[in-house]
Structures are given as structure tokens and as C-alpha cells.
Design a protein around this motif. Structure first.
Motif, PDB file in Angstrom:
ATOM      1  N   THR A  94       6.438  12.717  -4.169  1.00  0.00           N
ATOM      2  CA  THR A  94       6.840  11.744  -5.535  1.00  0.00           C
ATOM      3  C   THR A  94       6.034  10.097  -5.876  1.00  0.00           C
ATOM      4  OG1 THR A  94       8.757  12.673  -4.458  1.00  0.00           O
ATOM      5  CG2 THR A  94       8.754  10.792  -6.301  1.00  0.00           C
ATOM      6  N   LEU A  95       6.013   9.622  -4.755  1.00  0.00           N
ATOM      7  CA  LEU A  95       4.843   8.404  -4.784  1.00  0.00           C
ATOM      8  C   LEU A  95       3.497   9.001  -6.082  1.00  0.00           C
ATOM      9  CD1 LEU A  95       5.649   6.258  -1.760  1.00  0.00           C
ATOM     10  CD2 LEU A  95       5.554   5.390  -4.209  1.00  0.00           C
ATOM     11  N   GLU A  96       2.464   9.532  -4.687  1.00  0.00           N
ATOM     12  CA  GLU A  96       1.567  10.167  -5.621  1.00  0.00           C
ATOM     13  C   GLU A  96       1.929  10.782  -7.267  1.00  0.00           C
ATOM     14  OE1 GLU A  96       0.659  12.984  -3.189  1.00  0.00           O
ATOM     15  OE2 GLU A  96      -0.280  11.407  -1.814  1.00  0.00           O
ATOM     16  N   ALA A  97       3.171  11.066  -7.465  1.00  0.00           N
ATOM     17  CA  ALA A  97       3.416  11.916  -9.267  1.00  0.00           C
ATOM     18  C   ALA A  97       3.391  10.591 -10.008  1.00  0.00           C
ATOM     19  CB  ALA A  97       4.580  12.735  -9.356  1.00  0.00           C
ATOM     20  N   VAL A  98       4.833   9.854  -9.296  1.00  0.00           N
ATOM     21  CA  VAL A  98       4.524   8.048 -10.562  1.00  0.00           C
ATOM     22  C   VAL A  98       3.394   7.412 -10.043  1.00  0.00           C
ATOM     23  CG1 VAL A  98       7.072   8.705 -10.823  1.00  0.00           C
ATOM     24  CG2 VAL A  98       6.548   7.200  -8.126  1.00  0.00           C
ATOM     25  N   GLY A 133       1.071  -1.584   0.026  1.00  0.00           N
ATOM     26  CA  GLY A 133      -0.032  -0.248  -0.065  1.00  0.00           C
ATOM     27  C   GLY A 133       0.987   1.517   0.054  1.00  0.00           C
ATOM     28  N   ILE A 134      -0.018   2.074  -0.570  1.00  0.00           N
ATOM     29  CA  ILE A 134       0.937   3.865  -0.364  1.00  0.00           C
ATOM     30  C   ILE A 134       1.845   3.749   0.682  1.00  0.00           C
ATOM     31  CG2 ILE A 134      -1.143   5.590   0.076  1.00  0.00           C
ATOM     32  CD1 ILE A 134       1.630   6.228  -2.708  1.00  0.00           C
ATOM     33  N   GLU A 135       1.311   3.392   2.196  1.00  0.00           N
ATOM     34  CA  GLU A 135       1.761   4.065   3.471  1.00  0.00           C
ATOM     35  C   GLU A 135       2.606   3.273   3.417  1.00  0.00           C
ATOM     36  OE1 GLU A 135       0.763   7.016   5.110  1.00  0.00           O
ATOM     37  OE2 GLU A 135       0.019   6.579   3.999  1.00  0.00           O
ATOM     38  N   GLU A 136       3.119   1.630   3.532  1.00  0.00           N
ATOM     39  CA  GLU A 136       4.098   0.925   3.499  1.00  0.00           C
ATOM     40  C   GLU A 136       5.416   1.304   1.796  1.00  0.00           C
ATOM     41  OE1 GLU A 136       0.686  -0.207   3.061  1.00  0.00           O
ATOM     42  OE2 GLU A 136       0.611  -2.003   4.000  1.00  0.00           O
ATOM     43  N   LYS A 137       4.865   1.870   0.954  1.00  0.00           N
ATOM     44  CA  LYS A 137       5.942   2.335   0.561  1.00  0.00           C
ATOM     45  C   LYS A 137       6.565   3.673   0.874  1.00  0.00           C
ATOM     46  CE  LYS A 137       3.429   0.580  -3.796  1.00  0.00           C
ATOM     47  NZ  LYS A 137       2.766   0.820  -4.840  1.00  0.00           N
ATOM     48  N   VAL A 138       5.897   4.142   1.296  1.00  0.00           N
ATOM     49  CA  VAL A 138       6.412   6.334   2.124  1.00  0.00           C
ATOM     50  C   VAL A 138       7.584   5.071   3.488  1.00  0.00           C
ATOM     51  CG1 VAL A 138       5.398   8.177   3.507  1.00  0.00           C
ATOM     52  CG2 VAL A 138       4.355   7.305   1.140  1.00  0.00           C
ATOM     53  N   GLN A 139       6.938   4.855   3.967  1.00  0.00           N
ATOM     54  CA  GLN A 139       7.734   4.288   4.554  1.00  0.00           C
ATOM     55  C   GLN A 139       8.967   3.934   4.654  1.00  0.00           C
ATOM     56  OE1 GLN A 139       6.698   5.262   8.558  1.00  0.00           O
ATOM     57  NE2 GLN A 139       8.720   4.650   8.662  1.00  0.00           N
ATOM     58  N   LYS A 140       8.729   2.826   3.484  1.00  0.00           N
ATOM     59  CA  LYS A 140      10.091   2.384   2.715  1.00  0.00           C
ATOM     60  C   LYS A 140      10.886   3.526   2.276  1.00  0.00           C
ATOM     61  CE  LYS A 140      10.763  -1.630  -0.153  1.00  0.00           C
ATOM     62  NZ  LYS A 140       9.973  -2.420  -0.603  1.00  0.00           N
ATOM     63  N   LEU A 141      10.648   4.641   2.230  1.00  0.00           N
ATOM     64  CA  LEU A 141      11.321   5.632   0.870  1.00  0.00           C
ATOM     65  C   LEU A 141      11.741   6.722   2.205  1.00  0.00           C
ATOM     66  CD1 LEU A 141       9.883   6.158  -1.687  1.00  0.00           C
ATOM     67  CD2 LEU A 141      11.774   4.886  -1.956  1.00  0.00           C
ATOM     68  N   GLU A 168       6.864   2.102  -7.001  1.00  0.00           N
ATOM     69  CA  GLU A 168       7.927   2.581  -6.054  1.00  0.00           C
ATOM     70  C   GLU A 168       8.991   3.240  -6.383  1.00  0.00           C
ATOM     71  OE1 GLU A 168       8.949  -0.388  -2.985  1.00  0.00           O
ATOM     72  OE2 GLU A 168       7.118  -0.931  -4.137  1.00  0.00           O
ATOM     73  N   ASN A 169       9.385   1.838  -7.264  1.00  0.00           N
ATOM     74  CA  ASN A 169      10.638   2.181  -8.397  1.00  0.00           C
ATOM     75  C   ASN A 169      10.856   3.348  -9.474  1.00  0.00           C
ATOM     76  OD1 ASN A 169      12.178  -0.613  -7.537  1.00  0.00           O
ATOM     77  ND2 ASN A 169       9.980  -1.367  -9.452  1.00  0.00           N
ATOM     78  N   LEU A 170      10.215   3.913  -9.476  1.00  0.00           N
ATOM     79  CA  LEU A 170      10.078   5.198 -10.292  1.00  0.00           C
ATOM     80  C   LEU A 170      10.463   6.526  -9.634  1.00  0.00           C
ATOM     81  CD1 LEU A 170       7.599   4.898 -13.198  1.00  0.00           C
ATOM     82  CD2 LEU A 170       9.817   5.150 -13.410  1.00  0.00           C
ATOM     83  N   ALA A 171      10.166   6.350  -8.180  1.00  0.00           N
ATOM     84  CA  ALA A 171       9.671   6.562  -7.494  1.00  0.00           C
ATOM     85  C   ALA A 171      11.220   7.720  -6.804  1.00  0.00           C
ATOM     86  CB  ALA A 171       8.997   7.065  -6.331  1.00  0.00           C
ATOM     87  N   LEU A 172      11.348   6.143  -6.778  1.00  0.00           N
ATOM     88  CA  LEU A 172      13.142   6.023  -6.063  1.00  0.00           C
ATOM     89  C   LEU A 172      14.163   6.773  -6.996  1.00  0.00           C
ATOM     90  CD1 LEU A 172      15.121   5.024  -3.869  1.00  0.00           C
ATOM     91  CD2 LEU A 172      15.142   2.702  -4.844  1.00  0.00           C
ATOM     92  N   GLU A 173      13.527   5.783  -8.335  1.00  0.00           N
ATOM     93  CA  GLU A 173      14.929   7.067  -9.414  1.00  0.00           C
ATOM     94  C   GLU A 173      14.606   8.511  -9.277  1.00  0.00           C
ATOM     95  OE1 GLU A 173      14.865   5.397 -13.277  1.00  0.00           O
ATOM     96  OE2 GLU A 173      14.688   3.781 -12.207  1.00  0.00           O
ATOM     97  N   LYS A 174      13.277   8.932  -9.265  1.00  0.00           N
ATOM     98  CA  LYS A 174      12.928  10.761  -9.421  1.00  0.00           C
ATOM     99  C   LYS A 174      13.526  10.824  -8.285  1.00  0.00           C
ATOM    100  CE  LYS A 174       9.301  13.202 -10.760  1.00  0.00           C
ATOM    101  NZ  LYS A 174       8.940  12.727 -12.112  1.00  0.00           N
ATOM    102  N   LEU A 175      13.228  10.022  -6.340  1.00  0.00           N
ATOM    103  CA  LEU A 175      14.186  10.787  -5.922  1.00  0.00           C
ATOM    104  C   LEU A 175      15.595  10.983  -5.661  1.00  0.00           C
ATOM    105  CD1 LEU A 175      12.177   8.989  -3.125  1.00  0.00           C
ATOM    106  CD2 LEU A 175      12.047  11.885  -3.308  1.00  0.00           C
ATOM    107  N   CYS A 176      16.213  10.380  -6.220  1.00  0.00           N
ATOM    108  CA  CYS A 176      17.819   9.953  -6.067  1.00  0.00           C
ATOM    109  C   CYS A 176      18.681  10.240  -7.294  1.00  0.00           C
ATOM    110  CB  CYS A 176      18.200   8.075  -7.054  1.00  0.00           C
ATOM    111  SG  CYS A 176      18.072   7.498  -5.134  1.00  0.00           S
ATOM    112  N   SER A 177      18.145  10.828  -8.364  1.00  0.00           N
ATOM    113  CA  SER A 177      18.515  11.851  -9.630  1.00  0.00           C
ATOM    114  C   SER A 177      17.734  13.928  -9.185  1.00  0.00           C
ATOM    115  CB  SER A 177      18.169  11.897 -10.861  1.00  0.00           C
ATOM    116  OG  SER A 177      16.090  11.779 -10.877  1.00  0.00           O
ATOM    117  N   GLY A 178      17.536  13.508  -7.828  1.00  0.00           N
ATOM    118  CA  GLY A 178      17.326  15.191  -8.039  1.00  0.00           C
ATOM    119  C   GLY A 178      16.053  15.827  -7.826  1.00  0.00           C
TER     120      GLY A 178
END
Length: 195
Positions: free
Chosen positions: A177-181, A156-164, A185-195
Motif C-alpha cells: 500500500t505504501l508503494e502504491a501511494v 524512511g519506508i521501513e519506519e513507515k512500514v513498521q508504524k503501520l 503514510e497518511n494516504l496509505a493509512l486511509e487506503k488500508l482503513c477503507s479496505g
């Protein structure tokens, strides 16, 4: 100049048949039909089964007389696809292209390539070696990559937020970021890491 009327027609053809084929093509932005995103399902009975793979499509000015430039944006473990860049080694995307082919037939060919690797003509030599020398490890790695990169997480979205947040990202930024993608979670992580 790209034949945009033809591209429109091809997009309509894909959307009419999406339920049966699972293949989708859509514009990357509203402003241009020269950059597209293709989506193919992993073939049944392969290590890619159950995955959804995204492919970046750039149409050259001479399209349909020149092949579309395609590369995987979803990471794939396959002898004919670069595990680093997503580049695809497939004859119809190079010298065997014909204007009679369409984006859909090209994506169907890429999907068929997932089912029938050609390790003697590799794009990724490391993967090809593994395929030839230790097939079971290849299958395990390909399945793992499919699970990791090509499947939507059932969290769920809460677990994904918690993981990040556990990875060190601020909660508000992780949530936005999760909402935007769309919750990927893979796309969110990529986006967060790329700044």
C-alpha cells in the motif's frame, strides 16, 4: 459539454509555471479530463507553510461557463474550509465565477484564502469560532493539521512500514500500500482503513 481543448491548454499553462507558482493540475485518470487533482503549496507566513494541499476538481458539463467544483482532499483547519468534507466557501467557486477565470486562477484564489481567512462567512463554524475567540489555539491547531496531513513524512519506508505494522496491519499489505501511494503514510493509512 466540457471544452476539453481549453482544459488541455490550462493544464499546459500550469505545468509551464509550476516551478514558480508551485501550483499543479493533473488529470485524475488517463481516460478523462473532467476529473482533475490540483496541488497548492501552503502560503509562506501562515500556519499552512510547508504543507502541500491536494484539491479534487470536478468540471461540470458547462465548464468554463460554470465554476469547477473543488474540495480539499488534504485535511485543513480553516474557517472557510470544512474540516469534515473539504468543501470550500469561496465566491469565485460559486456566484462570482467568470469564464475568463482558469483552473490556475481558481487555485491561486484558494491559496490566497488560506492566507486571509474570512471567519464572518465560514464554511466550518467551529473553526471560525476558534479563530475569532482564541486565535493562538487556532494557529496551533492549523499548524498541527498541516504537519499531520499536508507534509510528507521524513521517515524512511521501513519506519513507515513498521508504524503501520504496529497499528495492526500485515507487513506485506502495509508495504504494498505504501508503494502504491508513493510512500505517503497518511494516504496509505486511509487506503488500508477503507479496505
Amino acid at each position: 459539454m466540457v471544452d476539453f481543448a481549453r482544459v488541455q491548454k490550462e493544464l499546459q499553462e500550469c505545468s509551464r509555471d509550476v516551478e514558480r507558482s508551485g501550483i499543479k493540475v493533473s488529470p485524475k485518470s488517463d481516460s478523462s479530463l473532467a476529473r482533475l487533482i490540483g496541488t497548492i503549496p501552503g502560503p509562506i507566513g501562515t500556519p499552512y507553510e510547508g504543507g502541500t494541499f491536494q484539491i479534487d476538481i470536478a468540471l461540470p458539463d458547462a465548464y468554463p461557463f460554470e465554476p469547477p467544483k473543488m474540495k480539499f482532499t488534504t485535511k485543513v483547519w480553516h474557517p472557510n474550509i470544512s474540516s469534515q468534507s473539504g468543501a470550500i466557501c469561496l465566491d469565485i467557486l460559486k456566484d462570482q465565477w467568470s469564464p475568463a477565470l482558469t483552473l490556475k486562477t481558481a487555485l491561486l484564489s484558494v491559496q490566497a484564502l488560506l492566507s486571509a481567512p474570512q471567519p464572518d462567512d465560514p464554511q466550518d463554524a467551529v473553526v471560525a469560532q476558534q479563530y475569532l475567540k482564541d486565535y493562538q489555539t487556532f494557529v496551533g491547531t492549523a499548524r498541527y493539521w498541516t504537519e499531520s496531513f499536508a507534509k510528507k513524512s521524513s521517515l524512511g519506508i521501513e519506519e513507515k512500514v513498521q508504524k503501520l505494522v504496529e497499528m495492526g496491519f500485515p507487513e506485506a499489505q502495509a508495504r504494498t500500500t505504501l508503494e502504491a501511494v508513493g510512500g505517503d503514510e497518511n494516504l496509505a493509512l486511509e487506503k488500508l482503513c477503507s479496505g
